[in-house]
Design an enzyme around this catalytic site. Structure first.
Site, PDB file in Angstrom:
ATOM      1  N   CYS A 119       1.050  -1.443   0.135  1.00  0.00           N
ATOM      2  CA  CYS A 119       0.035   0.002  -0.193  1.00  0.00           C
ATOM      3  C   CYS A 119       0.802   0.911  -0.481  1.00  0.00           C
ATOM      4  O   CYS A 119       1.858   1.340   0.896  1.00  0.00           O
ATOM      5  CB  CYS A 119      -0.921  -0.227   1.191  1.00  0.00           C
ATOM      6  N   GLY A 120       0.676   1.920  -1.127  1.00  0.00           N
ATOM      7  CA  GLY A 120       1.190   3.567  -1.184  1.00  0.00           C
ATOM      8  C   GLY A 120       0.650   4.362   0.224  1.00  0.00           C
ATOM      9  O   GLY A 120       1.376   5.230  -0.609  1.00  0.00           O
TER      10      GLY A 120
END
Length: 281
Positions: A119-120
């Site tokens: 997850c960025g």
């Protein structure tokens, strides 16, 4: 920067060896296997906590610069005044020093959750922080089918971590002829891209002279990070998301998915990609 002891002492930075019981055709072999490292990396700006990312502890100076730029912590590379890496019992801390006016602005958009390796954008408190629209890209390279094929075919030779562990993504920079100039790896696809963009800036490589290739899907944050870095062409070996396509279209980025030697799908700004005779990608 000094790397963590496990990585600093390893002949393969970002990986460690662990025992494994491997079964093949009913036979057991006790072996040592290379395993990708995944550690919490806390990003602290001027003494203030900003985010915790799960990342591979290699090329962290590149990551610090790429992350600071893609997250809007700084506007230009020279605004990253200093980077210090500190090892703690729980993980690693990247202590960034940025201009005071930039640090003051962070109080309005702190992250409150950890960023997992997949997850960025985890932990963003507000929609406007999550859906930041980068400026339109100004670079306008032309990429041939032969160049894309060459880059895709050359990826494996540069992916030492993936070859040893089978657990990491890669983000690569290829010149207009498809020669791989830079490649960074990480357990998180967005971390690998941040490392690559940081390396591009540190190496003084012009984003108008080539294109990026990632060994993952093209999700929204991958397009956001690429566009923020001024990358005009992003090729992913897997599919894009609908939001990624919309963002690529609005920022002027050429988004390529399902990139394989011999073919691809061009979703936005296809004029930069020169396909094969007959108009086929």
């Amino acid at each position: 920067m000094t790397l963590p002891e496990s990585t600093a002492d390893s002949p393969l930075p970002g990986a460690v060896q662990r025992p494994v019981a491997r079964w093949r055709a009913g036979h057991l072999a006790e072996q040592a296997d290379w395993i990708a490292e995944e550690v919490p990396v806390a990003v602290v700006c001027n003494g203030r906590d900003f985010a915790v990312m799960m990342a591979t502890p290699a090329d962290l100076e590149d990551f610090a610069l790429g992350f600071a730029l893609s997250e809007g912590l700084i506007a230009t590379p020279d605004e990253l005044l200093a980077v210090a890496l500190r090892q703690q019992l729980e993980g690693l801390t990247l202590a960034l020093t940025i201009p005071a006016e930039r640090a003051a602005a962070l109080a309005q958009r702190e992250r409150s959750l950890e960023g997992r390796s997949g997850c960025g954008v985890c932990g963003s408190r507000r929609l406007e922080d999550l859906l930041r629209i980068p400026p339109r890209v100004t670079a306008d390279p032309r990429i041939s089918a032969a160049a894309l094929d060459a880059a895709l075919s050359g990826l494996a030779a540069h992916q030492s971590l993936a070859a040893a562990t089978g657990a990491t993504h890669a983000a690569a920079w290829a010149d207009r002829d498809g020669r791989i100039r830079l490649l960074r790896e990480d357990v998180g696809r967005h971390n690998a891209l941040d490392k690559l963009t940081g390396a591009l800036h540190r190496g003084g490589i012009e984003r108008g002279d080539g294109f990026a290739v990632v060994t993952s899907r093209a999700s929204y944050e991958m397009v956001m990070k690429a566009a923020s870095a001024g990358i005009a062409v992003l090729a992913a070996i897997s599919a894009p998301t609908a939001l990624a396509i919309a963002l690529a279209d609005s920022t002027g980025l050429t988004l390529i998915g399902f990139a394989r030697p011999g073919g691809c799908a061009v979703y936005t700004h296809a004029g930069r990609y020169a396909g094969r005779p007959g108009g086929e990608p």
